[in-house]
Design an enzyme around this catalytic site. Structure first.
Site, PDB file in Angstrom:
ATOM      1  N   PRO A  28       0.792  -1.221   0.000  1.00 47.40           N
ATOM      2  CA  PRO A  28       0.000   0.000   0.000  1.00 47.40           C
ATOM      3  C   PRO A  28       0.825   1.272   0.000  1.00 47.40           C
ATOM      4  O   PRO A  28       1.627   1.494   0.897  1.00 47.40           O
ATOM      5  CB  PRO A  28      -0.795  -0.096   1.302  1.00 47.40           C
ATOM      6  CG  PRO A  28      -0.269  -1.288   2.040  1.00 47.40           C
ATOM      7  CD  PRO A  28       0.962  -1.717   1.368  1.00 47.40           C
ATOM      8  N   GLU A  29       0.591   2.092  -0.961  1.00 49.38           N
ATOM      9  CA  GLU A  29       1.046   3.475  -0.928  1.00 49.38           C
ATOM     10  C   GLU A  29      -0.214   4.324  -0.800  1.00 49.38           C
ATOM     11  O   GLU A  29      -1.315   3.798  -0.674  1.00 49.38           O
ATOM     12  CB  GLU A  29       1.837   3.815  -2.186  1.00 49.38           C
ATOM     13  CG  GLU A  29       3.235   3.207  -2.169  1.00 49.38           C
ATOM     14  CD  GLU A  29       4.219   3.984  -3.029  1.00 49.38           C
ATOM     15  OE1 GLU A  29       4.051   5.215  -3.148  1.00 49.38           O
ATOM     16  OE2 GLU A  29       5.141   3.376  -3.564  1.00 49.38           O
TER      17      GLU A  29
END
Length: 271
Positions: free
Chosen positions: A2-3
């Site tokens: 996840p960014e």
DNA sequence: ATGGGCACCTGGCTGC
DNA sequence: TGCAGCCAGGTGCCCA
């Protein structure tokens, strides 16, 4: 996984299932995340309505009646909406079961993620207090980046990934934004011109916006809260493309480690 | 104050 | 098929 775009995609995906609903139960199967998951939440949360679901940097903030649940997905975490009775799998560590029978399930194989609780303003929490401006707001601009980078000798990519400078820009999007701005990741931040900083701020915003629109990046197995993949992976210009031709000039993309993180750039377009 | 390096942890892939 | 080695999207913390 996840960014920022993945976290934002997750936030939007889970909202309609839990916003304005009451928590029925909070179950912890494995409390050993980055910090221990407070087991007291099993007593505190049930009966509380979730009034807001916000994001600050890569932190998700679930506002309940007496406090805020702070969730970070680390490197490998994901949140999914499942039926409460669906049997958990190996790395499903935490369940937040709602009174509508839906369950917000946290899976995190590497356990770098976090689930914390605060009764204060979450933005004043020690983990969030020093985080810089959100990249998609006006306060993050070319002017701001220019001022923030003066006298900084670290690589511009390292500065971009520094949460105190700007919130939520991770490795993939730092690489992509620098490519779009035509700036080498290894350049000393303090040597960027005002014009460079303007181009870079613009590139950070457009890259993130495009990724959010595409529902995040699918690398390995990222899927959104209802199990659909993100499509931004198909738009990546440099990340993970070592030795493959630059999409603009066909030069082979180079890979270089900067501050222990893989960095990719076109030696011709980013000069 | 700044920057470099390490730590946390598991799984997937590559090459022998 | 097995196994060692390497790599991975994050980020807080310690030290120079």
């Amino acid at each position: 996984m996840p960014e920022l775009p993945e976290v934002e995609t997750t936030r939007r995906g889970i909202s309609s299932y839990i916003l304005h609903h009451k928590v029925h139960a909070f179950k912890v199967r494995e409390p050993r995340l980055r910090w221990p998951v407070p087991t007291a939440l099993a007593k505190i949360l049930p009966g509380q309505r979730i009034d807001s679901i916000k994001r600050r940097a890569k932190y998700l903030l679930l506002g309940a009646e007496t406090g805020t649940l702070i969730i970070h997905l680390g490197m490998s975490g994901s949140l999914h909406i499942v039926a409460a009775k669906l049997a958990p799998e190996t790395h499903d560590h935490v369940d937040i079961i709602m009174d509508n029978g839906q369950c917000l399930r946290l899976r995190d194989p590497r356990r770098f993620g976090a689930v914390l609780w605060t009764t204060q303003d979450p933005c004043q929490h020690p983990l969030l207090r020093h985080i810089g401006p959100e990249p998609l707001t006006k306060s993050f601009s070319g002017n701001y980046l220019y001022r923030a980078s003066r006298k900084r000798r670290c690589a511009i990519k390292t500065l971009l990934m520094n949460a105190r400078i700007v919130a939520g820009v991770g490795n993939i999007y730092a690489n992509e934004a620098l490519y779009h701005a035509g700036i080498r990741p290894g350049w000393a931040a303090g040597r960027l011109s005002h014009q460079d900083c303007g181009a870079l701020a613009t590139a950070v915003k457009s890259t993130l916006k495009q990724a959010i629109r595409a529902g995040g990046t699918t690398l390995k197995d990222f899927t959104n809260s209802v199990g659909q993949p993100g499509y931004f992976g198909q738009s990546l210009q440099v990340y993970g493309r070592q030795d493959r031709p630059c999409m603009r000039c066909a030069s082979p993309i180079k890979r270089k480690i900067i501050a222990q993180r893989a960095s990719y750039y076109c030696p011709k377009c980013q000069s």
